[in-house]
Design a protein around this motif. Structure first.
Motif, short mmCIF file in Angstrom:
data_model
loop_
_atom_site.label_atom_id
_atom_site.label_comp_id
_atom_site.label_asym_id
_atom_site.label_seq_id
_atom_site.Cartn_x
_atom_site.Cartn_y
_atom_site.Cartn_z
N GLY A 37 0.84 -1.19 0.00
CA GLY A 37 0.00 0.00 0.00
C GLY A 37 0.88 1.24 0.00
N TRP A 45 -5.53 11.98 2.31
CA TRP A 45 -5.05 10.74 2.92
C TRP A 45 -5.23 10.79 4.44
CZ3 TRP A 45 -4.02 6.13 1.05
CH2 TRP A 45 -3.49 5.20 1.91
N GLY A 50 -6.75 5.63 3.45
CA GLY A 50 -6.81 4.51 2.54
C GLY A 50 -8.15 3.80 2.47
N PRO A 54 -6.39 4.80 -2.73
CA PRO A 54 -5.25 5.71 -2.66
C PRO A 54 -5.60 7.10 -3.18
CG PRO A 54 -5.00 4.20 -4.49
CD PRO A 54 -6.23 3.78 -3.74
#
Length: 69
Positions: A37, A45, A50, A54
């Motif tokens: 990831g 973010w 997540g 993304p």
């Protein structure tokens, strides 16, 4: 679309184990995690961690990572 634009603009700089992405007037640091990831220093973010996939900065880094240096 946003990630593709960043790649086309040359906004992604790979720097060892992380990358810096220039977006607008800001630089964001994107780091690949051991589980494949990413993490990013952008507000999106920080808010979603997540859970919504993304951010465009991490996507741009992954697109550049697919192209040999």
């Amino acid at each position: 679309v946003g990630a593709r634009t960043l790649v086309e603009q040359g906004a992604v700089r790979r720097e060892g184990d992380h990358a810096t992405v220039r977006s607008g007037d800001e630089d964001y640091r994107v780091r690949r995690l051991p589980d494949e990831g990413f993490t990013c220093t952008c507000r999106w973010w920080a808010k979603h961690q997540g859970q919504r996939g993304p951010c465009k900065h991490a996507l741009a880094v992954s697109m550049v990572a697919e192209v040999p240096a």
